[in-house]
Design an enzyme around this catalytic site. Structure first.
Site, PDB file in Angstrom:
ATOM      1  N   ASN A  78     -49.211  10.877  27.807  1.00 32.06           N
ATOM      2  CA  ASN A  78     -49.130  10.341  26.508  1.00 32.06           C
ATOM      3  C   ASN A  78     -49.707   8.908  26.172  1.00 32.06           C
ATOM      4  O   ASN A  78     -49.421   7.993  27.351  1.00 32.06           O
ATOM      5  CB  ASN A  78     -47.622  10.597  25.862  1.00 32.06           C
ATOM      6  CG  ASN A  78     -47.532  10.283  24.405  1.00 32.06           C
ATOM      7  OD1 ASN A  78     -48.526  10.786  23.560  1.00 32.06           O
ATOM      8  ND2 ASN A  78     -46.390   9.595  23.786  1.00 32.06           N
TER       9      ASN A  78
ATOM     10  N   ASP B 102     -37.136  12.466  27.359  1.00 29.54           N
ATOM     11  CA  ASP B 102     -36.982  11.134  26.468  1.00 29.54           C
ATOM     12  C   ASP B 102     -38.190  10.506  25.812  1.00 29.54           C
ATOM     13  O   ASP B 102     -39.136  10.134  26.277  1.00 29.54           O
ATOM     14  CB  ASP B 102     -36.452  10.140  27.540  1.00 29.54           C
ATOM     15  CG  ASP B 102     -35.085  10.545  28.249  1.00 29.54           C
ATOM     16  OD1 ASP B 102     -34.249  11.000  27.660  1.00 29.54           O
ATOM     17  OD2 ASP B 102     -35.086  10.408  29.557  1.00 29.54           O
ATOM     18  N   LEU B 103     -38.020  10.695  24.379  1.00 32.03           N
ATOM     19  CA  LEU B 103     -39.160  10.516  23.741  1.00 32.03           C
ATOM     20  C   LEU B 103     -39.685   9.082  24.007  1.00 32.03           C
ATOM     21  O   LEU B 103     -39.085   7.907  23.881  1.00 32.03           O
ATOM     22  CB  LEU B 103     -39.038  10.512  22.161  1.00 32.03           C
ATOM     23  CG  LEU B 103     -39.920  10.277  21.348  1.00 32.03           C
ATOM     24  CD1 LEU B 103     -40.961  11.123  21.393  1.00 32.03           C
ATOM     25  CD2 LEU B 103     -39.466  10.369  19.966  1.00 32.03           C
ATOM     26  N   ASP B 104     -41.179   8.865  24.450  1.00 38.60           N
ATOM     27  CA  ASP B 104     -41.729   7.651  24.733  1.00 38.60           C
ATOM     28  C   ASP B 104     -41.192   6.896  25.765  1.00 38.60           C
ATOM     29  O   ASP B 104     -41.180   5.632  25.955  1.00 38.60           O
ATOM     30  CB  ASP B 104     -41.954   7.012  23.252  1.00 38.60           C
ATOM     31  CG  ASP B 104     -42.689   7.522  22.626  1.00 38.60           C
ATOM     32  OD1 ASP B 104     -43.742   8.485  22.908  1.00 38.60           O
ATOM     33  OD2 ASP B 104     -42.502   7.290  21.107  1.00 38.60           O
ATOM     34  N   GLU B 105     -40.418   7.457  26.824  1.00 40.80           N
ATOM     35  CA  GLU B 105     -39.704   6.770  27.819  1.00 40.80           C
ATOM     36  C   GLU B 105     -39.969   7.205  29.290  1.00 40.80           C
ATOM     37  O   GLU B 105     -39.158   7.174  30.133  1.00 40.80           O
ATOM     38  CB  GLU B 105     -38.185   6.727  27.602  1.00 40.80           C
ATOM     39  CG  GLU B 105     -37.722   6.171  26.424  1.00 40.80           C
ATOM     40  CD  GLU B 105     -36.271   5.994  26.226  1.00 40.80           C
ATOM     41  OE1 GLU B 105     -35.419   6.167  27.170  1.00 40.80           O
ATOM     42  OE2 GLU B 105     -35.610   5.774  25.069  1.00 40.80           O
TER      43      GLU B 105
END
Length: 285
Positions: free
Chosen positions: A190, A226-229
């Site tokens: 991403n 974990d969103l964007d992690e």
């Protein structure tokens, strides 16, 4: 040197003799090392190595795998062997922004990214003309809160049907479910702006402008629940100043996003990235 070029990657618990387990084996079997990187992580006590080598004239892949597996077993090594010219099958997910998609398609066309793209999947129809120009199948899978689960099932079926080696979210503006994230963990990349966590939600560059930021950037990472992690592969950053209005920050950010994403994809397909817990080891050329 005659012969073909291959990439051998391996990781194992830190132990005396791990480098020689790879380089010694290649020497003993008359394979010429063209590029070599290794790293021993003291914090995790784990060893990582990548060797690009040219084979001898009587190379047999099956024999190589059989013999090296005996050497690797002594060190509890996890390893992979891949031809240097292998073209991974990359499925791209995108919404309406075209800068990252356009960059990936162009770099594939000129040979800068050695990949095949069997499908582009989007929740909007906007970029179909771009996909058609490159003669790549474009799948429009619209999504609503009510259809999210069904849409993800269709998306996953396309990924499976295309035998994708890698999934790239090239500004796909949808939050994937935990279930899909788990399926894609370690092989989906991403890209997002690096103004997080300070500027979340809508119009992050406008928020950054109001706060007078002096740098903007982008982060490419593997996805997880974990969103964007997820584990970071590549980051880019550029200085800005008081002369940059929100639209200037957006333009600068888009440039950094496309460059950072294509760099991360290149690292991945060339087997330069190792997962090390929630971190990565990246061997740059």
């Amino acid at each position: 040197m005659s012969g073909s070029s291959w990439i051998l990657t391996a990781s194992c618990p830190s132990e005396l003799g791990t480098v020689d387990a790879v380089t010694g084996f290649l020497y003993e079997n008359e394979h010429y090392i063209e590029e070599l990187h290794s790293f021993d992580d003291e914090s995790s006590e784990h060893f990582f190595i990548r060797a690009c080598f040219r084979t001898n004239s009587h190379f047999d892949q099956g024999t190589f795998r059989q013999r090296f597996s005996l050497r690797a077993e002594k060190f509890d090594m996890q390893w992979e062997l891949q031809p240097s010219d292998y073209k991974p099958r990359v499925v791209i997910l995108v919404s309406k922004f075209d800068h990252c998609l356009n960059d990936l398609l162009y770099k594939k066309q000129i040979g800068q990214l050695n990949i095949d793209i069997p499908a582009i999947i989007s929740n909007h129809p906007d970029l179909k003309d771009l996909a058609d120009w490159y003669q790549i199948p474009y799948h429009h899978l619209p999504i609503t809160p009510e259809s999210k689960q069904k849409q993800e099932q269709q998306l996953w079926k396309l990924i499976e049907d295309t035998n994708a080696d890698l999934v790239v979210l090239a500004r796909y503006m949808q939050v994937l479910s935990d279930e899909l994230c788990q399926k894609l963990e370690g092989w989906a990349i991403n890209i997002h702006h690096s103004l997080l966590p300070g500027f979340k939600g809508a119009k992050p560059y406008h928020q950054a402008y109001e706060k007078g930021v002096k740098t903007v950037g982008a982060t490419a990472h593997y996805i997880n629940a974990d969103l964007d992690e997820g584990p970071i592969i590549a980051q880019g950053i550029e200085p800005v100043d008081h002369t940059y209005y929100p639209e200037d920050l957006i333009a600068k950010g888009r440039d950094i996003e496309r460059i950072t994403l294509s760099r991360a994809v290149k690292y991945h397909i060339e087997k330069r990235v190792f997962l090390n817990g929630n971190r990565t080891v990246v061997f740059k050329k």
